[in-house]
Design an enzyme around this catalytic site. Sequence first.
Site, PDB file in Angstrom:
ATOM      1  N   HIS A  80       8.110  11.539  -3.646  1.00  0.00           N
ATOM      2  CA  HIS A  80       8.491  10.154  -3.365  1.00  0.00           C
ATOM      3  C   HIS A  80       7.471   9.150  -3.907  1.00  0.00           C
ATOM      4  O   HIS A  80       7.806   8.149  -4.533  1.00  0.00           O
ATOM      5  CB  HIS A  80       8.636  10.010  -1.840  1.00  0.00           C
ATOM      6  CG  HIS A  80       9.188   8.697  -1.403  1.00  0.00           C
ATOM      7  ND1 HIS A  80       8.383   7.628  -1.110  1.00  0.00           N
ATOM      8  CD2 HIS A  80      10.466   8.277  -1.215  1.00  0.00           C
ATOM      9  CE1 HIS A  80       9.146   6.598  -0.743  1.00  0.00           C
ATOM     10  NE2 HIS A  80      10.411   6.973  -0.814  1.00  0.00           N
TER      11      HIS A  80
ATOM     12  N   THR B 111       5.762  14.959  -0.767  1.00  0.00           N
ATOM     13  CA  THR B 111       6.885  15.090  -1.708  1.00  0.00           C
ATOM     14  C   THR B 111       6.621  14.252  -2.954  1.00  0.00           C
ATOM     15  O   THR B 111       5.561  13.638  -3.089  1.00  0.00           O
ATOM     16  CB  THR B 111       8.193  14.595  -1.056  1.00  0.00           C
ATOM     17  OG1 THR B 111       8.100  13.167  -0.893  1.00  0.00           O
ATOM     18  CG2 THR B 111       8.437  15.257   0.285  1.00  0.00           C
TER      19      THR B 111
ATOM     20  N   ARG C  32     -10.343   0.308  -0.163  1.00  0.00           N
ATOM     21  CA  ARG C  32      -9.954  -0.707  -1.153  1.00  0.00           C
ATOM     22  C   ARG C  32      -9.448  -2.004  -0.527  1.00  0.00           C
ATOM     23  O   ARG C  32      -9.172  -2.969  -1.229  1.00  0.00           O
ATOM     24  CB  ARG C  32      -8.926  -0.112  -2.122  1.00  0.00           C
ATOM     25  CG  ARG C  32      -9.600   0.808  -3.129  1.00  0.00           C
ATOM     26  CD  ARG C  32      -8.707   1.898  -3.651  1.00  0.00           C
ATOM     27  NE  ARG C  32      -9.447   2.812  -4.526  1.00  0.00           N
ATOM     28  CZ  ARG C  32     -10.250   3.784  -4.113  1.00  0.00           C
ATOM     29  NH1 ARG C  32     -10.415   3.991  -2.824  1.00  0.00           N
ATOM     30  NH2 ARG C  32     -10.877   4.552  -4.986  1.00  0.00           N
TER      31      ARG C  32
ATOM     32  N   VAL D 199       0.861  -1.189   0.000  1.00  0.00           N
ATOM     33  CA  VAL D 199       0.000   0.000   0.000  1.00  0.00           C
ATOM     34  C   VAL D 199       0.892   1.231   0.000  1.00  0.00           C
ATOM     35  O   VAL D 199       1.689   1.426   0.921  1.00  0.00           O
ATOM     36  CB  VAL D 199      -0.919   0.021   1.247  1.00  0.00           C
ATOM     37  CG1 VAL D 199      -1.699   1.338   1.322  1.00  0.00           C
ATOM     38  CG2 VAL D 199      -1.881  -1.161   1.242  1.00  0.00           C
ATOM     39  N   LEU D 200       0.781   2.021  -1.051  1.00  0.00           N
ATOM     40  CA  LEU D 200       1.516   3.282  -1.136  1.00  0.00           C
ATOM     41  C   LEU D 200       0.535   4.424  -0.902  1.00  0.00           C
ATOM     42  O   LEU D 200      -0.526   4.476  -1.544  1.00  0.00           O
ATOM     43  CB  LEU D 200       2.167   3.419  -2.510  1.00  0.00           C
ATOM     44  CG  LEU D 200       3.447   2.602  -2.706  1.00  0.00           C
ATOM     45  CD1 LEU D 200       3.705   2.343  -4.182  1.00  0.00           C
ATOM     46  CD2 LEU D 200       4.637   3.311  -2.069  1.00  0.00           C
ATOM     47  N   ILE D 201       0.881   5.297   0.019  1.00  0.00           N
ATOM     48  CA  ILE D 201       0.000   6.437   0.301  1.00  0.00           C
ATOM     49  C   ILE D 201       0.774   7.728   0.054  1.00  0.00           C
ATOM     50  O   ILE D 201       1.894   7.905   0.562  1.00  0.00           O
ATOM     51  CB  ILE D 201      -0.537   6.381   1.750  1.00  0.00           C
ATOM     52  CG1 ILE D 201      -1.338   5.084   1.937  1.00  0.00           C
ATOM     53  CG2 ILE D 201      -1.424   7.596   2.049  1.00  0.00           C
ATOM     54  CD1 ILE D 201      -1.850   4.846   3.345  1.00  0.00           C
TER      55      ILE D 201
HETATM   56  C1  DLZ Z   1       9.841   5.472   2.305  1.00  0.00           C
HETATM   57  C2  DLZ Z   1       8.433   4.992   2.074  1.00  0.00           C
HETATM   58  C3  DLZ Z   1       7.352   5.882   2.174  1.00  0.00           C
HETATM   59  C4  DLZ Z   1       7.541   7.329   2.468  1.00  0.00           C
HETATM   60  N1  DLZ Z   1       6.102   5.475   1.993  1.00  0.00           N
HETATM   61  C5  DLZ Z   1       5.871   4.163   1.718  1.00  0.00           C
HETATM   62  C6  DLZ Z   1       4.542   3.697   1.543  1.00  0.00           C
HETATM   63  O1  DLZ Z   1       3.548   4.402   1.632  1.00  0.00           O
HETATM   64  N2  DLZ Z   1       4.384   2.368   1.239  1.00  0.00           N
HETATM   65  C7  DLZ Z   1       5.441   1.496   1.115  1.00  0.00           C
HETATM   66  O2  DLZ Z   1       5.222   0.314   0.823  1.00  0.00           O
HETATM   67  N3  DLZ Z   1       6.702   1.935   1.297  1.00  0.00           N
HETATM   68  C8  DLZ Z   1       6.943   3.227   1.595  1.00  0.00           C
HETATM   69  N4  DLZ Z   1       8.213   3.662   1.783  1.00  0.00           N
HETATM   70  C9  DLZ Z   1       9.337   2.678   1.752  1.00  0.00           C
HETATM   71  C10 DLZ Z   1       9.871   2.363   0.348  1.00  0.00           C
HETATM   72  O3  DLZ Z   1       8.979   1.528  -0.364  1.00  0.00           O
HETATM   73  C11 DLZ Z   1      11.204   1.604   0.472  1.00  0.00           C
HETATM   74  O4  DLZ Z   1      11.073   0.548   1.378  1.00  0.00           O
HETATM   75  C12 DLZ Z   1      12.349   2.496   0.928  1.00  0.00           C
HETATM   76  O5  DLZ Z   1      12.444   3.632   0.123  1.00  0.00           O
HETATM   77  C13 DLZ Z   1      13.697   1.729   0.928  1.00  0.00           C
HETATM   78  O6  DLZ Z   1      14.023   1.300  -0.387  1.00  0.00           O
END
Ligand code: DLZ
Length: 210
Positions: A140, A138, A179, A132-134
């Site tokens: 990122h 920035t 979701r 899950v990416l939130i």
């Molecule tokens: C650094 C980071 C951030 C800010 N947010 C997430 C996120 O929402 N979901 C996720 O799975 N991982 C996040 N990470 C970590 C990066 O995926 C990764 O583990 C680091 O940048 C090290 O490579």
Amino acid sequence: MIDEFHKGLEPAAVPQDGSNLRILIVHTRWNSPIVQGLVEGAKKAMVEQHKVRPENIVIESVPGAYELPFAAKKLLEVSQIRAAEGANDLMGNVSLLDGLNLTGTSSPATSTPAATSTASKQAFDAVICIGVLIKGSTMHFEYICEAVSQGIMRVGLDSGVPVIFGVLTCLTEEQALNRAGMDKAGKGHNHGLDWGQGAVEMALLKNRTL
Ligand code: DLZ
């Protein structure tokens, strides 16, 4: 206007029997509670709807979504080596991977140990990458989303083994909860169910002989 709307993935036209499949789930430990809900959804669909045997679902974890493609590629390769050696074992040869701890990155609560059973000699038929990416404040989020989606696609095309993109890319935590079917209103849908179903369907497609 559609009266009865089927949320998520429509079932395939013919039953998809996963009883001979071995599936790898790789999930992140970022946003863990939501990720666990999605993992449970994927397992539920595979076991309850498609007869995948629980012992044939191997679960490994990685720190974050960025690590998913590497882990999928590595674990897939190891399973393919093991499978090749399984064939060798039948002729009395010794395994090169004996003693290698394949569960080193596992989360204890969800992992199925990689034993030296017959099942563990079968290469994975599909992989489900779950995370899950939130979005934060920035850039990122944009970089990780792009890298992970491209990376997961590449592992699948390069290996010839389907890799399901089970990564939610959300603008808010509420979207992610919705979701994963974990929203307070109870109106969401657990996308893990779709990923489990998709993995079985694609694994059977990979194994199909025309
Ligand atoms: C650094 C980071 C951030 C800010 N947010 C997430 C996120 O929402 N979901 C996720 O799975 N991982 C996040 N990470 C970590 C990066 O995926 C990764 O583990 C680091 O940048 C090290 O490579």
